[in-house]
Motif scaffolding. Structure first.
Motif, PDB file in Angstrom:
ATOM      1  N   SER A  78      44.767  51.836  39.676  1.00 62.91           N
ATOM      2  CA  SER A  78      44.102  50.760  40.401  1.00 62.91           C
ATOM      3  C   SER A  78      42.598  50.775  40.119  1.00 62.91           C
ATOM      4  O   SER A  78      41.984  51.836  39.992  1.00 62.91           O
ATOM      5  CB  SER A  78      44.397  50.846  41.894  1.00 62.91           C
ATOM      6  OG  SER A  78      43.693  51.889  42.468  1.00 62.91           O
ATOM      7  N   PRO A  80      40.029  48.736  41.979  1.00 60.47           N
ATOM      8  CA  PRO A  80      39.729  47.757  43.021  1.00 60.47           C
ATOM      9  C   PRO A  80      38.360  47.112  42.822  1.00 60.47           C
ATOM     10  O   PRO A  80      37.437  47.758  42.326  1.00 60.47           O
ATOM     11  CB  PRO A  80      39.755  48.583  44.310  1.00 60.47           C
ATOM     12  CG  PRO A  80      39.606  49.992  43.881  1.00 60.47           C
ATOM     13  CD  PRO A  80      40.154  50.097  42.492  1.00 60.47           C
ATOM     14  N   ALA A  81      38.275  45.833  43.172  1.00 56.47           N
ATOM     15  CA  ALA A  81      36.999  45.123  43.081  1.00 56.47           C
ATOM     16  C   ALA A  81      36.003  45.806  44.001  1.00 56.47           C
ATOM     17  O   ALA A  81      36.316  46.122  45.145  1.00 56.47           O
ATOM     18  CB  ALA A  81      37.196  43.668  43.487  1.00 56.47           C
ATOM     19  N   PHE A 129      38.641  36.742  44.455  1.00 59.29           N
ATOM     20  CA  PHE A 129      37.729  37.774  44.959  1.00 59.29           C
ATOM     21  C   PHE A 129      36.827  37.210  46.050  1.00 59.29           C
ATOM     22  O   PHE A 129      35.748  37.726  46.301  1.00 59.29           O
ATOM     23  CB  PHE A 129      36.888  38.332  43.804  1.00 59.29           C
ATOM     24  CG  PHE A 129      37.710  39.025  42.752  1.00 59.29           C
ATOM     25  CD1 PHE A 129      38.361  40.209  43.048  1.00 59.29           C
ATOM     26  CD2 PHE A 129      37.852  38.490  41.485  1.00 59.29           C
ATOM     27  CE1 PHE A 129      39.130  40.858  42.083  1.00 59.29           C
ATOM     28  CE2 PHE A 129      38.613  39.134  40.522  1.00 59.29           C
ATOM     29  CZ  PHE A 129      39.245  40.313  40.823  1.00 59.29           C
ATOM     30  N   SER A 171      35.641  45.270  38.443  1.00 57.69           N
ATOM     31  CA  SER A 171      37.094  45.408  38.586  1.00 57.69           C
ATOM     32  C   SER A 171      37.727  45.270  37.211  1.00 57.69           C
ATOM     33  O   SER A 171      37.030  45.394  36.190  1.00 57.69           O
ATOM     34  CB  SER A 171      37.635  44.343  39.547  1.00 57.69           C
ATOM     35  OG  SER A 171      39.006  44.567  39.813  1.00 57.69           O
ATOM     36  N   GLN A 189      43.062  43.796  39.679  1.00 56.96           N
ATOM     37  CA  GLN A 189      42.589  45.046  40.261  1.00 56.96           C
ATOM     38  C   GLN A 189      43.436  46.253  39.850  1.00 56.96           C
ATOM     39  O   GLN A 189      43.548  47.231  40.586  1.00 56.96           O
ATOM     40  CB  GLN A 189      42.512  44.935  41.795  1.00 56.96           C
ATOM     41  CG  GLN A 189      41.674  43.733  42.230  1.00 56.96           C
ATOM     42  CD  GLN A 189      41.320  43.765  43.702  1.00 56.96           C
ATOM     43  OE1 GLN A 189      40.664  44.697  44.151  1.00 56.96           O
ATOM     44  NE2 GLN A 189      41.741  42.777  44.438  1.00 56.96           N
TER      45      GLN A 189
END
Ligand SMILES: *[C@@H]1O[C@H](CO)[C@@H](O)[C@H](O)[C@H]1NC(C)=O
Ligand SMILES: *[C@@H]1O[C@H](CO)[C@@H](O)[C@H](O)[C@H]1NC(C)=O
Ligand SMILES: *[C@@H]1O[C@H](CO)[C@@H](O)[C@H](O)[C@H]1NC(C)=O
Ligand SMILES: *[C@@H]1O[C@H](CO)[C@@H](O)[C@H](O)[C@H]1NC(C)=O
Ligand SMILES: *[C@@H]1O[C@H](CO)[C@@H](O)[C@H](O)[C@H]1NC(C)=O
Ligand SMILES: *[C@@H]1O[C@H](CO)[C@@H](O)[C@H](O)[C@H]1NC(C)=O
Length: 256
Positions: A78, A80-81, A129, A171, A189
């Motif tokens: 992952s 993530p943003a 996002f 991301s 993501q």
């Protein structure tokens, strides 16, 4: 008696790495993690061929990034943003035994030389996002630059990304071309890392060897895949391959 035997078969097929675990002196379990027991050649101690980190609360990590799946050909990780993440974090994903595949795209911020080769325009992704607001941070989402890998090569070109002179890693996403079409599905993501072991092929007899050239140092590497219909790690030094584990489950159903 019959039930005992069936239990034994199930046990062996679900936890084959327990057998080889001690031989290689590699810790393969991460308590509280959904991945609990990871297959050869992965593990959490220095005796493991590919060492990942296991946190006390059960996260399996490469750098700060959480490994979601360990697959025969890739790791699902992952990304993530996040506003304000230093771009240096990306280098942790380029390890001795793994690197991002070219089917990924990386979203970056604060770039001096943005190179818009993105498979999807960065602005198209923006609605996904919306709940992440980097405006407080210099270079909010509106200024995100996107770099897509060149899918004619295996791995995402790290040099090309660094050449963009970005300071923040926002991301990333995985792209999959759907069938023969030009349609692309996107998994936001997340990114996929290709992985390998160093050196020439050392697979079990019923596995195919996939040669991999390390994008990090150009050295020779490989990965083993059990032949179709079989499953397992495919390594001579691991637990090799065996028949799919669908069968013991069927056996149980036929008993009860
Ligand atoms: C596993 O390894 C430990 C030491 O690392 C040893 O004491 C133990 O006997 C081993 N167990 C088996 C079943 O080989
Ligand atoms: C584990 O703890 C870290 C902080 O130490 C946190 O960021 C992470 O989300 C936690 N993971 C899980 C699976 O709870
Ligand atoms: C695991 O953690 C150690 C110590 O923080 C670090 O040096 C190492 O690079 C980490 N390994 C991975 C795969 O993230
Ligand atoms: C983002 O945050 C800034 C200030 O922190 C605020 O002015 C702006 O309205 C926010 N944007 C959105 C879309 O929430
Ligand atoms: C957006 O990026 C450009 C350079 O790519 C830069 O000149 C500009 O200041 C950035 N805008 C913000 C709000 O950071
Ligand atoms: C990455 O850089 C190399 C060398 O400059 C170039 O040949 C290649 O086309 C670049 N890849 C992409 C996807 O832009």
């Amino acid at each position: 008696m019959i039930k005992l035997m069936i239990f034994f078969i199930v046990f062996v097929s679900i936890s084959p790495s327990i057998i080889s675990q001690n031989l290689t002196n590699c810790e393969r379990s991460c308590p509280y993690s959904p991945l609990t027991q990871v297959p050869y050649p992965f593990g959490f101690s220095s005796g493991c061929q590919i060492q990942l980190n296991c946190t006390y609360n059960g996260s399996v990590l490469i750098g700060e990034f959480s490994v979601q799946q360990i697959n025969p050909d890739d790791l699902l990780v992952s990304l993530p943003a996040m506003c304000g993440r230093q771009v240096e974090a990306l280098s942790l994903l380029y390890g001795e035994h793994y690197a991002p595949l070219s089917t990924n795209a990386i979203l970056l911020e604060m770039c001096t030389d943005p190179k818009e080769n993105c498979i999807i325009p960065a602005t198209t992704l923006q609605p996904n996002f919306e709940n992440i607001n980097c405006s407080g941070v210099q270079g909010g989402y509106g200024n995100v630059s996107c770099y897509s890998g060149d899918i004619s090569s295996n791995f995402l070109e790290y040099e090309n990304i660094t050449r963009m002179g970005c300071r923040r890693l926002f991301s990333g996403f995985i792209t999959d071309i759907i069938g023969d079409s030009r349609a692309v599905s996107v998994h936001l993501q997340m990114i996929k890392l290709g992985w390998w072991l160093k050196g020439s092929c050392d697979c079990s007899g019923d596995a195919d060897c996939i040669k991999v050239v390390s994008p990090v140092d150009g050295s020779e590497g490989h990965r083993c895949n059990c032949k179709s219909g079989l499953e397992g790690d495919g390594y001579a030094a691991g637990s090799g391959c065996r028949e799919g584990k669908g069968m013991p489950t069927l056996n149980i159903r036929s008993v009860y």
